[in-house]
Scaffold this motif. Structure first.
Motif, short mmCIF file in Angstrom:
data_model
loop_
_atom_site.label_atom_id
_atom_site.label_comp_id
_atom_site.label_asym_id
_atom_site.label_seq_id
_atom_site.Cartn_x
_atom_site.Cartn_y
_atom_site.Cartn_z
N ARG A 71 2.68 -1.46 5.12
CA ARG A 71 3.29 -2.74 4.74
C ARG A 71 2.27 -3.72 4.18
NH1 ARG A 71 5.60 -3.94 10.52
NH2 ARG A 71 3.46 -3.17 10.87
N ALA A 72 0.99 -3.43 4.33
CA ALA A 72 -0.05 -4.32 3.82
C ALA A 72 0.06 -4.42 2.30
CB ALA A 72 -1.43 -3.83 4.22
N ILE A 73 -0.30 -5.57 1.77
CA ILE A 73 -0.17 -5.83 0.34
C ILE A 73 -1.55 -5.85 -0.33
CG2 ILE A 73 0.64 -7.47 -1.41
CD1 ILE A 73 2.89 -6.23 0.17
N ALA A 74 -1.68 -5.13 -1.42
CA ALA A 74 -2.87 -5.24 -2.27
C ALA A 74 -2.70 -6.49 -3.12
CB ALA A 74 -3.01 -4.01 -3.15
N LEU A 130 0.82 -1.21 0.00
CA LEU A 130 0.00 0.00 0.00
C LEU A 130 0.86 1.26 0.00
CD1 LEU A 130 -2.98 -0.88 2.38
CD2 LEU A 130 -2.80 -1.11 -0.11
N SER A 131 2.08 1.18 0.55
CA SER A 131 2.96 2.34 0.51
C SER A 131 3.28 2.72 -0.93
CB SER A 131 4.25 2.04 1.26
OG SER A 131 4.93 0.91 0.69
N ARG A 132 3.46 1.72 -1.81
CA ARG A 132 3.76 1.99 -3.22
C ARG A 132 2.52 2.52 -3.93
NH1 ARG A 132 7.58 -0.39 -6.85
NH2 ARG A 132 8.11 1.34 -8.26
N VAL A 133 1.37 1.93 -3.61
CA VAL A 133 0.11 2.42 -4.18
C VAL A 133 -0.09 3.89 -3.83
CG1 VAL A 133 -2.40 2.21 -4.13
CG2 VAL A 133 -0.99 0.14 -4.18
N ALA A 134 0.09 4.23 -2.55
CA ALA A 134 -0.09 5.61 -2.11
C ALA A 134 0.88 6.54 -2.82
CB ALA A 134 0.10 5.69 -0.60
#
Length: 463
Positions: free
Chosen positions: A21-24, A5-9
């Motif tokens: 750290r949660a994963i989509a 989610l950090s990359r998505v954001a």
């Protein structure tokens, strides 16, 4: 493609309280089909607003939800929410980022008819050598196309993406997201006339796919289509033409129709001739298959390998499927319709020996002010082809029935697909061949379902 989610954001410039750290694990816009671990995008459709279903999505185990900033106040618990200015733009932005991150070949397919069949054929041929992602169903619009691109996985080598439109500028916008390197245009026909003033305007909208290709890209064009054949004139990349009649790089010669079994033809490429068997009905599907062969050859398959793969190609759901109800043969082509596609399937039906040829044709939608006349022309075409019975279903099918009746064939009208199913159960007999075709909104598959329930027969056929 799985992303933290950090990359998505980061891609979306999103803010909010969520576990970075949660994963989509996947991506969804529909809380009913959402799976645990999916990232839910609260997009607004024609009837429903995803913001009304955010809590339901999170309760089902969504990793998080992407919501509009101006909607945050409605949620009492604000954890697992990524706030953005526009959720649809966010969905498309993330799809664009994933496509770039993946970085491999995308084949874009468009046309007024035959998009899905051609997409399926291209994917089928390429899958003999590559790991392929293909659009599911007709996920070809501003919602569906991004969702398909988000399914890209690092191990996949090619993506075959269907690109649809109903307004000018849509294909250009979708191509900007998908970034195809090969663009395939099947045909231009009078569809979506509710939103266009002429077929020429439709052609310009379809050309947007070719205009979007990079300088080193490849345009695969139908040489038999008066509009598409001209799309390569100003294109600076490679142009490959396919056709049945006009001079083309990929040609079909000596076509023999084999009734409900499909067709046989000679595939001719650079002086090489291969005998091909295609288990799809009609010359229009031969043309679609040639488009697929053109792409396959561009990606390194040989003509003989392409022909071998065509032999096992199957029709897509409700797109030319041949099924048996007892001794009655049904061509189930009811997923969608337009005047050109309807006439093509009527030609297919008329060429197959049967005791009677019956057309069950639902109204064709989005034809604008030309709708009534185009339906009348379709009715007259059926009379010219000596169709035995026309059953028109719903709305503008009424003038089609009137024109067919005036031209001398039996024609009846019913208001619903369910009524059509009742008619078929009562009126058909052994040896008949029936074509089902209508625009998606008519839901003509319900006629077949009603008919089957009345006949109490489990259909058998080629899927």
């Amino acid at each position: 493609m799985k992303l933290p989610l950090s990359r998505v954001a980061e891609f979306l410039s999103a803010t909010g309280e969520f576990d970075h750290r949660a994963i989509a694990e996947g991506y969804s816009i529909d809380s009913r089909t959402l799976r645990p671990g999916d990232l839910f995008f609260a997009v607004k459709g024609e009837r429903l607003d995803g913001h009304d279903f955010v809590e339901q999505a999170l309760a089902k185990g969504a990793a998080a939800a992407v919501v509009r900033k101006d909607q945050l106040a409605r949620y009492s618990v604000k954890t697992r929410l990524l706030a953005v200015e526009d959720t649809l733009v966010a969905l498309q932005t993330l799809a664009t980022a994933v496509r770039r991150l993946w970085g491999k070949l995308v084949v874009g397919v468009t046309g007024s008819a035959g998009k899905t069949t051609t997409k399926e054929a291209i994917a089928h041929l390429l899958a003999t050598r590559y790991r392929v992602l293909k659009s599911e169903g007709n996920f070809n619009n501003h919602f569906g196309l991004p969702l398909m691109l988000l399914k890209l996985q690092p191990e996949q080598e090619v993506a075959v993406i269907e690109i649809g439109m109903s307004h000018a500028g849509e294909i250009a916008a979708l191509a900007k997201i998908a970034q195809p390197e090969i663009g395939v245009v099947i045909c231009v026909a009078p569809v979506h006339l509710e939103f266009f003033n002429s077929v020429s305007e439709i052609a310009r909208a379809k050309y947007e796919l070719i205009a979007s290709l990079p300088a080193g890209g490849t345009a695969v064009l139908n040489a038999d289509d008066e509009y598409v054949s001209q799309f390569g004139r100003d294109f600076k990349g490679k142009v490959v033409r396919f056709g049945l009649k006009a001079p083309a790089d990929i040609r079909a010669e000596h076509i023999q129709q084999c009734g409900a079994l499909g067709s046989e033809f000679d595939l001719v490429v650079d002086g090489c001739r291969e005998k091909a068997t295609l288990p799809l009905v009609g010359n229009h599907n031969v043309s679609n298959a040639l488009a697929a062969v053109a792409v396959a050859l561009e990606r390194g398959l040989t003509p003989s390998e392409a022909v071998e793969a065509l032999r096992t190609l199957a029709p897509a759901d409700r797109r030319g499927q041949v099924v048996q109800l007892g001794n009655i043969t049904v061509i189930n082509d009811c997923y969608n319709s337009n005047p050109k596609a309807l006439n093509a399937m009527v030609d297919v039906l008329a060429a197959i020996p049967a005791k009677r040829h019956i057309v069950v044709a639902g109204e064709m939608l989005e034809l604008g002010s030309s709708g009534e006349e185009l339906h009348r022309r379709a009715g007259r075409h059926m009379a010219e082809k000596k169709i035995d019975v026309l059953l028109g279903v719903r709305g503008l099918a009424q003038p089609m029935v009137e024109a067919a009746r005036q031209a001398g064939i039996r024609a009846e009208f019913v208001p619903t697909p369910e009524t059509a199913g009742e008619w078929l159960a009562q009126e058909t007999r052994a040896g008949d061949m029936v074509l089902l075709k209508a625009s998606r909104g008519v839901k003509l598959e319900r006629a077949l379902e009603t008919w089957q329930s009345r006949q109490a027969i489990v259909p058998s056929g080629r899927n």
